[in-house]
Motif scaffolding. Structure first.
Motif, short mmCIF file in Angstrom:
data_model
loop_
_atom_site.label_atom_id
_atom_site.label_comp_id
_atom_site.label_asym_id
_atom_site.label_seq_id
_atom_site.Cartn_x
_atom_site.Cartn_y
_atom_site.Cartn_z
N THR A 106 -61.50 -61.46 11.01
CA THR A 106 -61.54 -61.12 9.60
C THR A 106 -59.97 -61.67 9.27
O THR A 106 -59.98 -62.18 8.06
N GLY A 107 -59.04 -61.20 9.84
CA GLY A 107 -57.45 -61.42 9.16
C GLY A 107 -57.05 -62.66 9.89
O GLY A 107 -56.90 -62.90 10.71
N ARG A 108 -56.87 -63.60 8.72
CA ARG A 108 -56.29 -64.88 9.16
C ARG A 108 -54.74 -64.73 9.71
O ARG A 108 -54.28 -65.72 10.40
N ASP A 109 -54.37 -63.46 9.51
CA ASP A 109 -52.67 -63.55 9.56
C ASP A 109 -52.84 -62.99 11.12
O ASP A 109 -51.43 -62.87 11.77
N LYS A 110 -53.66 -62.59 11.77
CA LYS A 110 -53.63 -62.17 13.26
C LYS A 110 -53.40 -63.53 14.24
O LYS A 110 -53.49 -64.71 13.82
N THR A 111 -52.68 -63.18 15.32
CA THR A 111 -52.19 -64.11 16.14
C THR A 111 -53.22 -64.22 17.35
O THR A 111 -53.78 -63.14 17.25
N LEU A 112 -52.88 -65.34 18.18
CA LEU A 112 -53.74 -65.40 19.46
C LEU A 112 -53.53 -64.06 20.33
O LEU A 112 -54.51 -63.38 20.94
N GLU A 113 -52.27 -63.61 20.41
CA GLU A 113 -51.86 -62.34 21.25
C GLU A 113 -52.47 -61.28 20.78
O GLU A 113 -52.94 -60.64 21.37
N GLN A 114 -52.71 -61.11 19.38
CA GLN A 114 -53.39 -59.81 18.92
C GLN A 114 -55.01 -59.96 19.31
O GLN A 114 -55.60 -59.12 19.08
N CYS A 115 -55.23 -61.27 19.69
CA CYS A 115 -56.72 -61.35 19.95
C CYS A 115 -57.04 -61.39 21.54
O CYS A 115 -58.11 -61.64 21.92
N GLY A 116 -55.95 -61.19 22.13
CA GLY A 116 -56.20 -60.95 23.62
C GLY A 116 -55.84 -62.01 24.25
O GLY A 116 -55.87 -62.31 25.49
N VAL A 117 -55.14 -63.05 23.67
CA VAL A 117 -54.69 -64.37 24.49
C VAL A 117 -53.18 -64.39 24.60
O VAL A 117 -52.45 -64.26 23.60
N PHE A 118 -52.78 -64.31 26.04
CA PHE A 118 -51.16 -64.18 26.42
C PHE A 118 -50.94 -65.52 26.81
O PHE A 118 -49.38 -65.67 27.18
#
Length: 147
Positions: free
Chosen positions: A116-128
Protein backbone atom coordinates in the motif's frame (compact mmCIF):
# COMPACT_ATOMS: atom_id res chain seq x y z
CA UNK A 1 61.51 60.86 56.80
CA UNK A 2 64.63 60.31 54.77
CA UNK A 3 64.83 56.71 55.98
CA UNK A 4 61.26 56.03 54.90
CA UNK A 5 61.94 57.40 51.40
CA UNK A 6 65.09 55.32 51.09
CA UNK A 7 63.31 52.18 52.34
CA UNK A 8 60.25 52.68 50.08
CA UNK A 9 62.07 51.88 46.82
CA UNK A 10 63.37 48.63 48.37
CA UNK A 11 59.83 47.55 49.31
CA UNK A 12 58.57 48.28 45.78
CA UNK A 13 61.53 46.47 44.25
CA UNK A 14 61.14 43.44 46.51
CA UNK A 15 57.36 43.27 45.78
CA UNK A 16 58.03 43.33 42.03
CA UNK A 17 60.64 40.58 42.33
CA UNK A 18 58.35 38.35 44.41
CA UNK A 19 55.50 38.70 41.88
CA UNK A 20 57.78 37.32 39.17
CA UNK A 21 58.81 34.36 41.26
CA UNK A 22 55.48 33.22 42.71
CA UNK A 23 51.95 33.51 41.39
CA UNK A 24 49.68 36.06 42.98
CA UNK A 25 47.42 34.83 45.72
CA UNK A 26 44.03 33.49 44.65
CA UNK A 27 45.21 32.37 41.18
CA UNK A 28 45.85 28.73 40.49
CA UNK A 29 48.57 27.85 38.07
CA UNK A 30 47.39 25.33 35.47
CA UNK A 31 49.99 23.15 33.91
CA UNK A 32 49.81 21.74 30.38
CA UNK A 33 49.28 18.25 31.78
CA UNK A 34 45.93 19.26 33.27
CA UNK A 35 44.78 20.80 29.97
CA UNK A 36 45.69 17.63 28.07
CA UNK A 37 43.71 15.48 30.51
CA UNK A 38 40.61 17.65 30.07
CA UNK A 39 40.55 17.07 26.30
CA UNK A 40 38.42 14.24 24.98
CA UNK A 41 40.07 11.22 23.47
CA UNK A 42 37.75 11.66 20.44
CA UNK A 43 38.67 15.31 19.82
CA UNK A 44 39.68 15.80 16.20
CA UNK A 45 38.52 12.32 15.18
CA UNK A 46 35.50 12.23 12.90
CA UNK A 47 33.51 9.14 11.91
CA UNK A 48 33.70 7.96 8.32
CA UNK A 49 30.81 9.37 6.30
CA UNK A 50 28.30 6.81 5.11
CA UNK A 51 28.20 6.23 1.40
CA UNK A 52 24.98 7.31 -0.25
CA UNK A 53 25.49 4.82 -3.06
CA UNK A 54 24.00 1.41 -2.38
CA UNK A 55 26.47 -1.17 -3.72
CA UNK A 56 24.02 -4.07 -3.39
CA UNK A 57 22.31 -5.19 -6.59
CA UNK A 58 18.85 -6.61 -7.21
CA UNK A 59 17.64 -7.98 -10.53
CA UNK A 60 13.87 -7.55 -10.38
CA UNK A 61 11.76 -9.39 -12.92
CA UNK A 62 8.57 -7.36 -13.29
CA UNK A 63 5.55 -9.40 -14.44
CA UNK A 64 1.87 -8.80 -15.03
CA UNK A 65 0.01 -11.02 -12.55
CA UNK A 66 -2.85 -12.02 -14.82
CA UNK A 67 -3.14 -12.79 -17.67
CA UNK A 68 0.39 -14.12 -18.05
CA UNK A 69 1.94 -12.26 -20.95
CA UNK A 70 5.66 -12.44 -21.69
CA UNK A 71 5.45 -9.22 -23.74
CA UNK A 72 4.69 -7.26 -20.56
CA UNK A 73 7.54 -8.86 -18.61
CA UNK A 74 10.82 -6.98 -18.15
CA UNK A 75 13.90 -6.94 -15.93
CA UNK A 76 14.85 -3.98 -13.79
CA UNK A 77 18.32 -3.62 -12.27
CA UNK A 78 18.12 -1.74 -8.98
CA UNK A 79 19.20 -1.86 -5.32
CA UNK A 80 17.40 -2.87 -2.11
CA UNK A 81 17.02 0.83 -1.28
CA UNK A 82 14.91 1.38 -4.43
CA UNK A 83 11.43 2.61 -3.61
CA UNK A 84 8.30 0.86 -4.85
CA UNK A 85 7.21 4.18 -6.39
CA UNK A 86 10.21 3.98 -8.75
CA UNK A 87 9.17 0.49 -9.87
CA UNK A 88 5.56 1.66 -10.35
CA UNK A 89 6.78 4.56 -12.50
CA UNK A 90 8.80 2.16 -14.70
CA UNK A 91 5.74 -0.08 -15.12
CA UNK A 92 3.56 2.88 -16.14
CA UNK A 93 6.28 3.98 -18.59
CA UNK A 94 6.25 0.50 -20.18
CA UNK A 95 2.51 0.89 -20.73
CA UNK A 96 3.06 4.39 -22.18
CA UNK A 97 1.10 5.98 -19.33
CA UNK A 98 -2.18 4.25 -20.19
CA UNK A 99 -2.56 2.54 -16.79
CA UNK A 100 -2.90 3.75 -13.22
CA UNK A 101 -4.03 2.44 -9.82
CA UNK A 102 -1.53 -0.43 -9.79
CA UNK A 103 -1.49 -3.26 -7.28
CA UNK A 104 2.10 -4.36 -6.61
CA UNK A 105 3.39 -7.42 -4.74
CA UNK A 106 6.94 -8.70 -4.23
CA UNK A 107 7.80 -12.40 -4.80
CA UNK A 108 4.16 -13.52 -4.60
CA UNK A 109 0.91 -12.04 -5.82
CA UNK A 110 -1.84 -12.23 -3.25
CA UNK A 111 -4.55 -9.61 -2.57
CA UNK A 112 -3.63 -9.52 1.13
CA UNK A 113 0.02 -8.77 0.32
CA UNK A 114 -0.49 -5.78 -1.95
CA UNK A 115 2.00 -3.05 -1.03
CA UNK A 116 0.00 0.00 0.00
CA UNK A 117 2.80 2.45 0.80
CA UNK A 118 4.65 3.59 -2.31
CA UNK A 119 7.42 4.97 -0.08
CA UNK A 120 8.47 1.48 1.04
CA UNK A 121 11.77 0.17 -0.27
CA UNK A 122 12.46 -3.29 -1.65
CA UNK A 123 14.48 -3.94 1.51
CA UNK A 124 11.40 -3.22 3.63
CA UNK A 125 9.54 -5.73 1.47
CA UNK A 126 12.10 -8.46 2.24
CA UNK A 127 14.49 -8.09 -0.74
CA UNK A 128 18.13 -7.62 0.33
CA UNK A 129 19.94 -8.59 -2.86
CA UNK A 130 20.00 -11.13 -5.68
CA UNK A 131 16.86 -11.70 -7.70
CA UNK A 132 13.19 -11.10 -7.03
CA UNK A 133 9.90 -11.05 -8.88
CA UNK A 134 7.61 -8.05 -8.71
CA UNK A 135 4.03 -8.77 -9.75
CA UNK A 136 1.62 -6.05 -10.73
CA UNK A 137 -2.00 -5.83 -11.73
CA UNK A 138 -4.33 -3.03 -12.70
CA UNK A 139 -8.00 -2.49 -13.45
CA UNK A 140 -8.48 -1.69 -17.14
CA UNK A 141 -10.29 1.52 -17.91
CA UNK A 142 -12.83 1.85 -20.69
CA UNK A 143 -11.47 3.92 -23.57
CA UNK A 144 -7.88 3.89 -22.26
CA UNK A 145 -6.51 4.17 -25.80
CA UNK A 146 -8.46 7.36 -26.42
CA UNK A 147 -7.17 9.17 -23.32
Amino acid sequence: LAQVLIAAPRIVASAAASSRLAPAMGKKGKGKKEEAEVRSQWEGKHPEPKSRIDERKVIATVKLAAPVCSLLEFKLECSPSTKISYVVDRIIDRHDGSISDLSVCVNRFHPEEVITGRDKTLEQCGVFGGECIIYYDFVPRAGALLQ
